[in-house]
Motif scaffolding. Structure first.
Motif, PDB file in Angstrom:
ATOM      1  N   GLU A 152       2.342  31.730 -49.315  1.00 22.28           N
ATOM      2  CA  GLU A 152       1.619  31.668 -50.595  1.00 22.28           C
ATOM      3  C   GLU A 152       0.920  30.333 -50.831  1.00 22.28           C
ATOM      4  O   GLU A 152      -0.011  30.249 -51.613  1.00 22.28           O
ATOM      5  CB  GLU A 152       2.591  31.955 -51.736  1.00 22.28           C
ATOM      6  N   ASN A 153       1.367  29.273 -50.129  1.00 23.03           N
ATOM      7  CA  ASN A 153       0.737  27.971 -50.301  1.00 23.03           C
ATOM      8  C   ASN A 153      -0.500  27.803 -49.424  1.00 23.03           C
ATOM      9  O   ASN A 153      -0.922  26.687 -49.164  1.00 23.03           O
ATOM     10  CB  ASN A 153       1.752  26.851 -50.038  1.00 23.03           C
TER      11      ASN A 153
ATOM     12  N   ILE B 128      -1.601  29.784 -46.264  1.00 19.56           N
ATOM     13  CA  ILE B 128      -1.616  29.960 -44.811  1.00 19.56           C
ATOM     14  C   ILE B 128      -1.626  31.442 -44.451  1.00 19.56           C
ATOM     15  O   ILE B 128      -0.821  32.211 -44.974  1.00 19.56           O
ATOM     16  CB  ILE B 128      -0.363  29.335 -44.144  1.00 19.56           C
TER      17      ILE B 128
ATOM     18  N   LEU C  33       2.053  20.922 -43.288  1.00 17.07           N
ATOM     19  CA  LEU C  33       2.037  22.298 -42.779  1.00 17.07           C
ATOM     20  C   LEU C  33       3.438  22.879 -43.004  1.00 17.07           C
ATOM     21  O   LEU C  33       4.289  22.869 -42.122  1.00 17.07           O
ATOM     22  CB  LEU C  33       1.640  22.314 -41.300  1.00 17.07           C
TER      23      LEU C  33
ATOM     24  N   ASN D 157       6.040  25.889 -45.325  1.00 16.73           N
ATOM     25  CA  ASN D 157       6.048  27.258 -45.867  1.00 16.73           C
ATOM     26  C   ASN D 157       6.384  27.233 -47.361  1.00 16.73           C
ATOM     27  O   ASN D 157       6.500  26.161 -47.967  1.00 16.73           O
ATOM     28  CB  ASN D 157       7.019  28.128 -45.065  1.00 16.73           C
TER      29      ASN D 157
ATOM     30  N   PHE E 166      -6.421  28.422 -43.238  1.00 15.68           N
ATOM     31  CA  PHE E 166      -5.956  27.790 -44.475  1.00 15.68           C
ATOM     32  C   PHE E 166      -6.910  28.148 -45.608  1.00 15.68           C
ATOM     33  O   PHE E 166      -8.106  28.342 -45.386  1.00 15.68           O
ATOM     34  CB  PHE E 166      -5.917  26.264 -44.330  1.00 15.68           C
ATOM     35  N   PHE E 167      -6.373  28.204 -46.843  1.00 16.01           N
ATOM     36  CA  PHE E 167      -7.198  28.520 -48.028  1.00 16.01           C
ATOM     37  C   PHE E 167      -6.466  28.001 -49.244  1.00 16.01           C
ATOM     38  O   PHE E 167      -5.295  27.625 -49.163  1.00 16.01           O
ATOM     39  CB  PHE E 167      -7.442  30.032 -48.128  1.00 16.01           C
ATOM     40  N   HIS E 168      -7.184  27.977 -50.392  1.00 16.81           N
ATOM     41  CA  HIS E 168      -6.553  27.406 -51.592  1.00 16.81           C
ATOM     42  C   HIS E 168      -5.702  28.447 -52.328  1.00 16.81           C
ATOM     43  O   HIS E 168      -5.711  29.627 -51.998  1.00 16.81           O
ATOM     44  CB  HIS E 168      -7.594  26.735 -52.488  1.00 16.81           C
TER      45      HIS E 168
END
Lengths: 238, 211
Positions: B48-49, B51, B67, B69, B83-85
């Protein structure tokens, strides 16, 4: 000429006022603008409302800001950590207000503020205690909660690379909340590990375009929270 | 009464994930599933952060604290990962793009209700992404211990703790069994080795049907 670089970290934070609402990026250790938070502690503003996914860990960064009793209210999704004793003590002594927000709702409320959307509906939290006092509406037979945008006076975020206009690139999972927080604050302040000239960042890879950024501070070698936590554990064990 | 170890439970849950699935793993016991995936399948793990394509835990010397979890532990990225926000990450969840999520829980009922964010006592509540996941993932599964440390059943008829979601859990994995909430009872899918049905029934606070 547009140059958002600040000569000193103190200069970047000079106008933070008492009672300000401040968005702080980071998820766990990744993406915490620890040096900006420490400069905010030096700067002295108090009675703050802080929005972060967590509530600080150890006695560094956000946890240190809380310990200095500078935060009136925290808005977060998960106020629990491996070393979360500072928040725990304030919470049990009722010396801090907690607004608990589901993580996706937190991110979207911040994004909404940055995108000019005052409120939205989400199924997250419908039928739970999180729904208490919130307007609900049914779409297609499913119940949704109305959630409102979170606007802020300041955002403190961490980036891997910035150019002097404020275009930003992040590192791995340290991106997390920073891009939406940069959009949602009246003044967005960035600490970046590398600061480069416009044109040096690949335009296809820029994550936060410069329009969302106001001030940049170069912090080439940021402190690592995990080192601090390891030292804290060692201290306790001896 | 012993049954499955924690790793065996995680491996059993991993076995039910189909090839090609996009999967989110919650904090705690579910995190272990990432390390025990069947090697014959391509499964994309979402964290959820921000990845997609989360890989196994790295060797200690290869840890990168940027990096991590959802449980804030170091992980790796598989080739082809992204990766994304956070707003995009929860669009994947809320927008029903996640096929399966596996969560931990304090309590699950035979109707599929789940409680996992507030222990109801003095401890501060902590919801994280759990409410978003139960509302948005296409299928919600749970890995949990069958009883509390005091021996009280955690698989029950009515929640005693504040709900995270109602009628959302489709399957539960514990050290004793795999069971599916089926309304007013749990349907037994598989017993752990050495566990007898009457022992399972005794440890469960709701009816269990083996049929």
């Amino acid at each position: 000429m547009i140059d958002k670089r600040c000569a000193t970290i103190a200069q970047a934070l000079h106008d933070v006022h008492d009672g300000a609402t401040i968005l702080i990026s980071g998820f766990g250790e990744a993406g915490n603008p620890t040096e900006l938070i420490h400069a905010l502690i030096e700067q002295g503003a108090r009675d703050l409302t802080v929005v972060n996914n967590n509530a600080g860990n150890g006695e560094i960064g956000l946890a240190l800001l809380l310990k200095q009793r500078r935060v009136r209210k925290i808005v977060c999704s998960f106020p629990r950590g491996s070393h979360g004793h500072v928040f725990d003590e304030l919470y049990h002594a009722r010396q801090i207000e907690l607004e608990l927000v589901p993580q996706g709702t937190l991110a979207e409320r911040i994004r909404a503020a940055g995108a000019g959307i005052p409120a939205f509906y989400t199924a997250t939290g419908a039928g739970t205690e999180i729904a208490n006092g919130k307007e609900t509406r049914t779409f297609g037979g499913r119940e949704y909660l109305m959630e409102t945008a979170i606007h802020a006076d300041f955002a403190l975020i961490k980036a891997e690379r910035a150019d002097r206009w404020g275009n930003l690139v992040y590192n791995k999972a340290a991106r997390n909340f920073a891009p939406v927080m940069a959009m949602a604050a009246a003044t967005t302040i960035v600490q970046a590990r590398h600061v480069v000239e416009p044109g040096e960042l690949d335009p296809e890879a820029i994550v936060t375009p410069s329009i969302f950024v106001d001030r940049i501070v170069h912090v080439p070698d940021p402190v690592r929270e995990s080192d601090h936590l390891a030292a804290l554990d060692k201290e306790r064990a001896s | 009464m012993k049954g499955w170890t924690r790793d065996e439970i995680a491996a059993r849950a991993a076995l039910d994930i189909p090839d090609g699935a996009y999967v989110n793993l919650g904090i705690g016991q579910p995190e272990r599933v990432a390390d025990l995936m069947p090697p014959d399948r391509e499964i994309m793990l979402h964290s959820e952060n921000g990845i997609l394509g989360m890989g196994k835990a790295p060797a200690f010397e290869d840890r990168d604290m940027e990096l991590i979890n959802a449980g804030k532990k170091p992980v790796t990225l598989v080739p082809g990962g992204a990766f994304f926000h956070h707003a995009d990450s929860f669009a994947m969840i809320r927008g029903r793009h996640i096929d399966v999520c596996i969560l931990g829980a304090f309590e699950v009922t035979c109707a599929g209700d789940i409680a996992n964010w507030s222990s109801g006592g003095n401890a501060p509540p902590a919801v994280g992404g759990a409410m978003d996941l139960v509302a948005g993932a296409r299928e919600v599964r749970v890995i949990m211990s069958h009883r509390t440390a005091q021996g009280r059943p955690k698989l029950i008829e009515q929640l005693t703790l504040p709900a995270t979601g109602r009628a959302v859990v489709k399957r539960v994995y514990t050290e004793l069994a795999v069971m599916d909430p089926a309304g007013d009872y749990f349907k037994l899918v598989e017993l752990a080795p050495g566990i007898h049905l009457d022992a399972l029934e005794q440890a469960t606070g709701a009816p269990v049907s083996a049929g």
